[in-house]
Design a protein around this motif. Structure first.
Motif, PDB file in Angstrom:
ATOM      1  N   LEU A   4       0.826  -1.201   0.000  1.00  0.00           N
ATOM      2  CA  LEU A   4       0.000   0.000   0.000  1.00  0.00           C
ATOM      3  C   LEU A   4       0.864   1.256   0.000  1.00  0.00           C
ATOM      4  CD1 LEU A   4      -2.806   1.293   0.130  1.00  0.00           C
ATOM      5  CD2 LEU A   4      -2.693   1.078   2.625  1.00  0.00           C
ATOM      6  N   ALA A   5       1.945   1.241   0.756  1.00  0.00           N
ATOM      7  CA  ALA A   5       2.857   2.387   0.798  1.00  0.00           C
ATOM      8  C   ALA A   5       3.483   2.633  -0.572  1.00  0.00           C
ATOM      9  CB  ALA A   5       3.946   2.161   1.845  1.00  0.00           C
ATOM     10  N   VAL A   6       3.906   1.568  -1.233  1.00  0.00           N
ATOM     11  CA  VAL A   6       4.494   1.695  -2.568  1.00  0.00           C
ATOM     12  C   VAL A   6       3.453   2.270  -3.532  1.00  0.00           C
ATOM     13  CG1 VAL A   6       5.405   0.400  -4.556  1.00  0.00           C
ATOM     14  CG2 VAL A   6       6.242  -0.087  -2.243  1.00  0.00           C
ATOM     15  N   ARG A   7       2.239   1.736  -3.494  1.00  0.00           N
ATOM     16  CA  ARG A   7       1.174   2.216  -4.381  1.00  0.00           C
ATOM     17  C   ARG A   7       0.864   3.692  -4.131  1.00  0.00           C
ATOM     18  NH1 ARG A   7      -3.082  -1.051  -3.191  1.00  0.00           N
ATOM     19  NH2 ARG A   7      -2.413  -2.524  -4.753  1.00  0.00           N
ATOM     20  N   GLN A   8       0.738   4.068  -2.859  1.00  0.00           N
ATOM     21  CA  GLN A   8       0.419   5.461  -2.536  1.00  0.00           C
ATOM     22  C   GLN A   8       1.507   6.407  -3.021  1.00  0.00           C
ATOM     23  OE1 GLN A   8      -0.228   5.225   1.703  1.00  0.00           O
ATOM     24  NE2 GLN A   8      -2.426   4.916   1.454  1.00  0.00           N
ATOM     25  N   ARG A   9       2.768   6.047  -2.793  1.00  0.00           N
ATOM     26  CA  ARG A   9       3.871   6.906  -3.230  1.00  0.00           C
ATOM     27  C   ARG A   9       3.937   6.955  -4.758  1.00  0.00           C
ATOM     28  NH1 ARG A   9       6.833  11.363  -2.145  1.00  0.00           N
ATOM     29  NH2 ARG A   9       8.799  11.231  -3.277  1.00  0.00           N
ATOM     30  N   ARG A  10       3.755   5.812  -5.405  1.00  0.00           N
ATOM     31  CA  ARG A  10       3.782   5.761  -6.869  1.00  0.00           C
ATOM     32  C   ARG A  10       2.696   6.661  -7.453  1.00  0.00           C
ATOM     33  NH1 ARG A  10       0.682   3.225 -10.334  1.00  0.00           N
ATOM     34  NH2 ARG A  10      -0.217   1.737  -8.875  1.00  0.00           N
ATOM     35  N   GLN A  11       1.494   6.566  -6.897  1.00  0.00           N
ATOM     36  CA  GLN A  11       0.392   7.385  -7.385  1.00  0.00           C
ATOM     37  C   GLN A  11       0.625   8.869  -7.102  1.00  0.00           C
ATOM     38  OE1 GLN A  11      -2.951   5.377  -5.549  1.00  0.00           O
ATOM     39  NE2 GLN A  11      -3.214   4.024  -7.308  1.00  0.00           N
ATOM     40  N   LYS A  12       1.221   9.174  -5.957  1.00  0.00           N
ATOM     41  CA  LYS A  12       1.526  10.569  -5.630  1.00  0.00           C
ATOM     42  C   LYS A  12       2.473  11.165  -6.668  1.00  0.00           C
ATOM     43  CE  LYS A  12       3.143  13.652  -2.027  1.00  0.00           C
ATOM     44  NZ  LYS A  12       3.559  13.813  -0.650  1.00  0.00           N
ATOM     45  N   ARG A  32      15.887  -0.372  -3.994  1.00  0.00           N
ATOM     46  CA  ARG A  32      15.672   0.001  -5.401  1.00  0.00           C
ATOM     47  C   ARG A  32      14.343   0.724  -5.574  1.00  0.00           C
ATOM     48  NH1 ARG A  32      17.256  -5.348  -8.821  1.00  0.00           N
ATOM     49  NH2 ARG A  32      17.528  -3.900 -10.549  1.00  0.00           N
ATOM     50  N   LEU A  33      13.311   0.219  -4.905  1.00  0.00           N
ATOM     51  CA  LEU A  33      11.996   0.854  -4.992  1.00  0.00           C
ATOM     52  C   LEU A  33      12.015   2.252  -4.383  1.00  0.00           C
ATOM     53  CD1 LEU A  33       9.736  -2.188  -4.138  1.00  0.00           C
ATOM     54  CD2 LEU A  33       9.652  -0.856  -6.259  1.00  0.00           C
ATOM     55  N   ALA A  34      12.640   2.384  -3.227  1.00  0.00           N
ATOM     56  CA  ALA A  34      12.707   3.694  -2.573  1.00  0.00           C
ATOM     57  C   ALA A  34      13.404   4.710  -3.480  1.00  0.00           C
ATOM     58  CB  ALA A  34      13.418   3.584  -1.229  1.00  0.00           C
ATOM     59  N   LYS A  35      14.518   4.315  -4.082  1.00  0.00           N
ATOM     60  CA  LYS A  35      15.222   5.228  -5.001  1.00  0.00           C
ATOM     61  C   LYS A  35      14.338   5.595  -6.183  1.00  0.00           C
ATOM     62  CE  LYS A  35      19.942   3.936  -3.852  1.00  0.00           C
ATOM     63  NZ  LYS A  35      21.193   3.309  -4.311  1.00  0.00           N
ATOM     64  N   ALA A  36      13.666   4.601  -6.744  1.00  0.00           N
ATOM     65  CA  ALA A  36      12.785   4.847  -7.890  1.00  0.00           C
ATOM     66  C   ALA A  36      11.607   5.739  -7.509  1.00  0.00           C
ATOM     67  CB  ALA A  36      12.280   3.526  -8.463  1.00  0.00           C
ATOM     68  N   LEU A  37      11.197   5.657  -6.244  1.00  0.00           N
ATOM     69  CA  LEU A  37      10.087   6.472  -5.743  1.00  0.00           C
ATOM     70  C   LEU A  37      10.562   7.816  -5.184  1.00  0.00           C
ATOM     71  CD1 LEU A  37       8.070   3.623  -3.993  1.00  0.00           C
ATOM     72  CD2 LEU A  37       7.344   4.926  -6.014  1.00  0.00           C
ATOM     73  N   GLU A  38      11.875   8.077  -5.316  1.00  0.00           N
ATOM     74  CA  GLU A  38      12.470   9.344  -4.902  1.00  0.00           C
ATOM     75  C   GLU A  38      12.217   9.651  -3.418  1.00  0.00           C
ATOM     76  OE1 GLU A  38      10.840  12.226  -7.615  1.00  0.00           O
ATOM     77  OE2 GLU A  38      11.582  11.142  -9.364  1.00  0.00           O
ATOM     78  N   ILE A  39      12.475   8.627  -2.596  1.00  0.00           N
ATOM     79  CA  ILE A  39      12.234   8.735  -1.156  1.00  0.00           C
ATOM     80  C   ILE A  39      13.239   7.826  -0.447  1.00  0.00           C
ATOM     81  CG2 ILE A  39      10.534   6.856  -1.057  1.00  0.00           C
ATOM     82  CD1 ILE A  39       8.838   8.623   0.782  1.00  0.00           C
ATOM     83  N   SER A  40      13.582   8.155   0.786  1.00  0.00           N
ATOM     84  CA  SER A  40      14.476   7.269   1.527  1.00  0.00           C
ATOM     85  C   SER A  40      13.692   6.060   2.036  1.00  0.00           C
ATOM     86  CB  SER A  40      15.101   8.005   2.718  1.00  0.00           C
ATOM     87  OG  SER A  40      14.124   8.256   3.705  1.00  0.00           O
ATOM     88  N   VAL A  41      14.410   4.988   2.302  1.00  0.00           N
ATOM     89  CA  VAL A  41      13.768   3.790   2.840  1.00  0.00           C
ATOM     90  C   VAL A  41      13.070   4.120   4.156  1.00  0.00           C
ATOM     91  CG1 VAL A  41      14.183   1.484   3.789  1.00  0.00           C
ATOM     92  CG2 VAL A  41      15.354   2.196   1.690  1.00  0.00           C
ATOM     93  N   SER A  42      13.757   4.857   5.027  1.00  0.00           N
ATOM     94  CA  SER A  42      13.172   5.170   6.331  1.00  0.00           C
ATOM     95  C   SER A  42      11.911   6.018   6.193  1.00  0.00           C
ATOM     96  CB  SER A  42      14.193   5.864   7.234  1.00  0.00           C
ATOM     97  OG  SER A  42      14.626   7.075   6.656  1.00  0.00           O
ATOM     98  N   THR A  43      11.921   6.961   5.274  1.00  0.00           N
ATOM     99  CA  THR A  43      10.731   7.796   5.079  1.00  0.00           C
ATOM    100  C   THR A  43       9.595   6.989   4.482  1.00  0.00           C
ATOM    101  OG1 THR A  43      12.116   9.757   4.814  1.00  0.00           O
ATOM    102  CG2 THR A  43       9.857   9.919   4.013  1.00  0.00           C
TER     103      THR A  43
END
Length: 82
Positions: free
Chosen positions: A15-23, A59-70
């Motif tokens: 869900l977090a990945v989807r929300q960030r991707r959509q944002k 890899r996903l965090a970088k692609a989503l332009e966000i840190s893993v922790s965030t």
């Protein structure tokens, strides 16, 4: 009961990945290209049916332009009492 917790975190992560991707206005295909992962793998992650490796989380965090922790804190992956 432990199995439910494992499934739950996969769903929260998806869900977090989807929300960030959509944002960011990205399609699953664009995210998969940016992360170097297959589009169906992204779909599986977002549905919570994949147990994602640490390398792929990064890899996903970088692609989503966000840190893993965030990604984990801002998008509610961590539970308050868990």
């Amino acid at each position: 009961m432990e199995h439910e917790g494992k499934s739950d975190i996969k769903k929260r992560f998806g869900l977090a990945v989807r929300q960030r991707r959509q944002k960011l206005g990205l399609s699953q295909e664009e995210l998969s290209f940016r992360a170097g992962l297959h589009r169906t793998y992204i779909s599986d992650i977002e549905r919570g049916s994949r147990n994602v490796s640490l390398e792929n989380i990064e890899r996903l965090a970088k692609a989503l332009e966000i840190s893993v922790s965030t990604l984990f804190t801002k998008y509610g992956i961590e539970k308050e009492n868990g």
